[in-house]
Structures are given as structure tokens and as C-alpha cells.
Scaffold this motif. Structure first.
Motif, short mmCIF file in Angstrom:
data_model
loop_
_atom_site.label_atom_id
_atom_site.label_comp_id
_atom_site.label_asym_id
_atom_site.label_seq_id
_atom_site.Cartn_x
_atom_site.Cartn_y
_atom_site.Cartn_z
N LYS A 341 0.85 -1.18 0.00
CA LYS A 341 0.00 0.00 0.00
C LYS A 341 0.89 1.23 0.00
O LYS A 341 1.60 1.46 0.99
CB LYS A 341 -0.91 0.02 1.22
CG LYS A 341 -1.95 -1.10 1.24
CD LYS A 341 -2.82 -0.99 2.46
CE LYS A 341 -3.86 -2.10 2.48
NZ LYS A 341 -4.73 -2.01 3.68
N PRO A 342 0.86 1.97 -1.11
CA PRO A 342 1.71 3.17 -1.13
C PRO A 342 1.23 4.19 -0.11
O PRO A 342 0.04 4.41 0.07
CB PRO A 342 1.57 3.68 -2.57
CG PRO A 342 0.26 3.14 -3.03
CD PRO A 342 0.09 1.81 -2.37
N LYS A 343 2.15 4.74 0.53
CA LYS A 343 1.86 5.72 1.56
C LYS A 343 1.89 7.11 0.94
O LYS A 343 2.87 7.50 0.31
CB LYS A 343 2.89 5.62 2.69
CG LYS A 343 2.57 6.52 3.85
CD LYS A 343 3.56 6.29 4.98
CE LYS A 343 3.24 7.17 6.16
NZ LYS A 343 4.20 6.97 7.27
N VAL A 344 0.79 7.87 1.08
CA VAL A 344 0.66 9.21 0.52
C VAL A 344 0.55 10.19 1.66
O VAL A 344 -0.21 9.96 2.61
CB VAL A 344 -0.56 9.32 -0.40
CG1 VAL A 344 -0.66 10.72 -1.01
CG2 VAL A 344 -0.52 8.26 -1.48
N ARG A 345 1.32 11.20 1.57
CA ARG A 345 1.27 12.20 2.61
C ARG A 345 -0.05 12.96 2.57
O ARG A 345 -0.69 13.08 1.53
CB ARG A 345 2.44 13.17 2.49
CG ARG A 345 3.80 12.50 2.76
CD ARG A 345 4.91 13.52 2.73
NE ARG A 345 4.97 14.16 1.42
CZ ARG A 345 5.85 15.13 1.14
NH1 ARG A 345 6.70 15.54 2.10
NH2 ARG A 345 5.87 15.66 -0.05
N ALA A 346 -0.38 13.54 3.68
CA ALA A 346 -1.66 14.24 3.77
C ALA A 346 -1.71 15.49 2.90
O ALA A 346 -2.75 15.85 2.36
CB ALA A 346 -1.93 14.61 5.23
N ASP A 347 -0.55 16.13 2.71
CA ASP A 347 -0.54 17.36 1.91
C ASP A 347 -0.59 17.07 0.41
O ASP A 347 -0.70 17.99 -0.40
CB ASP A 347 0.70 18.18 2.22
CG ASP A 347 1.95 17.37 2.01
OD1 ASP A 347 1.82 16.14 1.85
OD2 ASP A 347 3.04 17.97 2.01
N GLN A 348 -0.47 15.76 0.04
CA GLN A 348 -0.52 15.41 -1.37
C GLN A 348 -1.86 14.83 -1.83
O GLN A 348 -2.04 14.49 -2.98
CB GLN A 348 0.59 14.40 -1.70
CG GLN A 348 2.00 14.97 -1.54
CD GLN A 348 3.05 13.95 -1.88
OE1 GLN A 348 2.72 12.78 -2.10
NE2 GLN A 348 4.30 14.39 -1.92
N HIS A 349 -2.80 14.68 -0.89
CA HIS A 349 -4.10 14.13 -1.26
C HIS A 349 -4.86 15.04 -2.22
O HIS A 349 -5.44 14.61 -3.21
CB HIS A 349 -4.93 13.87 -0.01
CG HIS A 349 -4.54 12.63 0.72
ND1 HIS A 349 -4.78 11.37 0.23
CD2 HIS A 349 -3.89 12.46 1.89
CE1 HIS A 349 -4.32 10.48 1.06
NE2 HIS A 349 -3.77 11.12 2.09
#
Length: 385
Positions: A341-349
Motif C-alpha cells: 500500500k503506497p503511503k501518501v502524505r496528507a498534503d498530497q491528497h
């Protein structure tokens, strides 16, 4: 006046007997006073060269014994069952004559070094006629006295404690077996701390010490406190004969009557043993500790199944008495499946989502638009011509 050599010595040399030290030559100068003839007189040399030389081997040669020991082969004519050699009676009587008025002694636990014991008995037992002392390989000490009366007096004036450790003495004879006995009573120096001043009397200290064992003797400072109650009051020190049947107490509670107001005042006396003998609570003797008792069988608990195995005093097991049963299958848990599961930062959503808000129109005016308009006018003029 005559002048002597500066480094001249008249004393005997320390290494005299191995090599002699040559003395400097002395010159007596006869001058400086009436009758001076100006001549010097040479004194003879301490080690003249014309003397016969002495070899070093002759100086350090070992002194041979006067009586040579007749060490030889002897066939044993006396036969005895289960014995290889039988010592003749004449040899035993010779040793018995040499060992008259001899005591042998030993320590419980770790023994003291021979120089410590030798220094103590040489100073304390000289008045009893002590002649010499020796020790064998098993830690037993032997003391020879000049008279039988002196030897018996040493036994009567005991107990003797060397560095607070008692030495146990016995008379030696050819039939005596050298072994350490299992003792029931042992004298030990004991310190009784925080003794109330009202208890510093003969009866008071005797009652307190009797709870520990058999009181034998007080030291000098404690004796002075019993006489006038003035001196060292921090602790009372005494020799008490401990009994193996009683446990060694570490504290004693005391009740002292209140003369003025009535009632009692309670106090606790802390007991300190200057040397604790090894005591076995099972055998009730002073020789070995309870943990090292040869009659005790230790049970060891191993693992979660608590299988008990008997072990002797030397650590050997009597045998493997574990119950044989079916082996249980080994249960292995399934490992959790790995999911990437790729981890996406909150500021990149919200970066790649389309915007729903109204965006103001972008101004596309060119600041160099005047240049482009001139070029277009020139082209139109050329077309008209």
C-alpha cells in the motif's frame, strides 16, 4: 695528626663469607708537625693479592648432615591382610619420643596462613615453653612444648582465637587420627551494639549474652564499663560459646524497668559476630553449612514441565526419570500476507484532485504587443502598393 681514608670501614660486611670487600688503602701522612720526615706509611690491604684465593664454590657449599640417613631397600617380612606395608613398632616409638608434649590444632572453614599462626603463638605461648611450630599439607598445625605442664596449661587457658577465629587444640599421639571433628560448641567474639547504659552490669550483660550462648569472657573496655559505667558505650564485646542447636540471632529485644515512672522501656540490641562458623541446620553441628550438607538431597526443577531430578552433594544426577510420552505436534502460526500500500502524505491528497471552485480568468496580454502591431501595418502597406 694522622688522616684516615674517607671510605674506610671497620665493620663486618653483610655478604661476609661469600666474598670479602677490599678496604681502601690508608695513608698516615707524617707531616705538618715537629719531627715530620715527609714520608707516608702504607697500611696493609684488607684483601692482599699474595693471599691464597678462595673459590666461590667452597663458600656456598652445602653443609652435609652429620649423620647420614641410611635410605635403603627393605623387604617387608610382616604381612597383614588388605595392607601393603606394616610399620614396625620401633619406628613408631622413635616418632613418639620426638613428639612428646605436642599439641595439634586446626581451623574450621578457611585456615589462616602459617606465618600468621607462627607469629601469634611465638609471642603468646613463649611463657608456656613453646619450642617450635609446623604445619602439614592438610592444614593441621603442630606445637611442641618443653614440658608437659606448659602444654596442659595452654589447653586450660583457652579458648585461643587468632584473628577472631578459634583454633581447636588436641594432644597428639601416634594413634590420633588427624581429622576435623563436627563440633557442637564454638567460642566466638561477639559485639552487642546499642546496649542501654542501665544494662552495663555483670548481671545485665550476662543475661543478654546468655540468649546467644554460654558467656565466657569480656574484653577490657567492656569490663571497665561494668565497673563504673564510664568508657566505651557504643557496643559490648565478649567471647560467647555458641551452641549449634540454637540459631545465631541477629537482634535481642530488652525491657528495662522505669524506676521513676514505672513500666518498662523496650530496646533492641543488634548482634554482630566477628566470625561466623559454618553451621548446618540439619545436622546441628559446626563444620559445614546447610547448603553443603552431605546428607541433603537437592531437587532441581527444570523447564515448564517441572520434572524433578535428585542430585547428590557433588552434583551427580541419580538418573533420568522423565516420563516418556507422545510428542505434541509443533503448531506454527501462518504468517500474515504482505500487501503493498503506497503511503501518501496528507498534503498530497488534494494535489491531483480537480478544483471545484471558480478560478478567475487569466490575463493573456502581451507587453510586447505594440511591436507585433507595427509589423502587421507595414505588411498591409506593402500589399496596397
Amino acid at each position: 695528626m694522622p688522616r684516615r681514608g674517607m671510605f674506610q670501614t671497620t665493620n663486618a660486611s653483610v655478604i661476609d663469607g661469600y666474598c670479602e670487600i677490599s678496604k681502601p688503602v690508608d695513608l698516615e701522612y707524617k707531616g705538618g708537625y715537629p719531627g715530620d720526615d715527609g714520608t707516608a706509611v702504607k697500611q696493609p690491604h684488607a684483601n692482599p693479592s699474595n693471599s691464597d684465593p678462595v673459590s666461590y664454590a667452597s663458600k656456598v657449599a652445602l653443609v652435609k648432615p652429620k649423620n647420614k640417613i641410611n635410605f635403603r631397600y627393605i623387604a617387608d617380612t610382616n604381612q597383614m591382610e588388605d595392607v601393603d606395608v606394616m610399620i614396625p613398632m620401633e619406628s613408631v616409638r622413635k616418632v613418639q619420643d620426638r613428639f612428646t608434649n605436642v599439641l595439634f590444632g586446626y581451623f574450621l572453614g578457611k585456615r589462616l596462613a602459617f606465618p600468621v599462626v607462627d607469629y601469634y603463638v611465638s609471642n603468646k605461648w613463649e611463657k608456656y615453653g613453646l619450642q617450635k611450630c609446623m604445619m602439614n599439607g592438610k592444614g593441621f598445625f603442630f606445637f611442641k612444648f618443653s614440658t608437659k605442664e606448659g602444654m596442659e596449661q595452654v589447653l586450660q587457658d583457652g579458648p585461643w582465637l587468632i584473628r577472631n577465629i578459634p583454633i581447636f587444640l588436641k594432644c597428639w599421639s601416634p594413634n590420633t587420627e588427624l581429622k576435623k571433628d563436627e563440633l557442637k560448641k564454638i567460642p566466638v567474639w561477639v559485639k552487642m551494639h546499642d546496649v542501654p547504659l542501665a544494662a552495663y552490669t555483670e548481671d545485665g550483660l550476662s543475661l543478654i549474652a546468655s540468649k546467644l550462648g554460654d558467656p565466657k569472657m569480656l574484653d577490657n573496655e567492656t569490663s571497665k564499663m561494668c565497673e563504673d559505667s564510664w568508657g566505651r558505650s557504643g557496643y559490648a564485646r565478649a567471647i560467647i560459646e555458641l551452641n549449634a542447636d540454637k540459631e545465631m540471632k541477629d537482634a535481642i529485644s530488652v525491657a528495662i524497668p522505669n524506676v521513676e515512672e514505672g513500666g518498662f522501656l523496650k530496646s533492641t540490641i543488634r548482634v554482630e559476630y566477628e566470625w561466623k562458623p559454618p553451621r548446618c541446620s540439619s545436622c546441628m553441628v559446626f563444620r559445614h553449612s546447610t547448603e553443603m550438607c552431605p546428607l541433603k538431597v537437592t531437587e532441581l526443577v527444570q523447564g515448564d514441565n517441572k520434572d524433578k531430578e535428585k542430585v547428590d552433594d557433588q552434583g551427580y544426577k541419580e538418573g533420568n526419570k522423565r516420563k516418556k510420552g507422545k510428542r505434541q505436534p509443533i503448531q506454527v502460526k501462518d504468517r500474515q500476507k504482505f500487501v503493498y500500500k503506497p503511503k501518501v502524505r496528507a498534503d498530497q491528497h488534494d494535489k491531483y484532485k480537480p478544483s471545484t471552485s471558480k478560478v478567475p480568468p487569466v490575463n493573456l496580454t502581451n507587453s510586447f504587443g505594440a511591436l507585433s502591431s507595427n509589423e502587421s501595418d507595414e505588411d498591409n502597406d506593402q500589399d496596397e502598393v
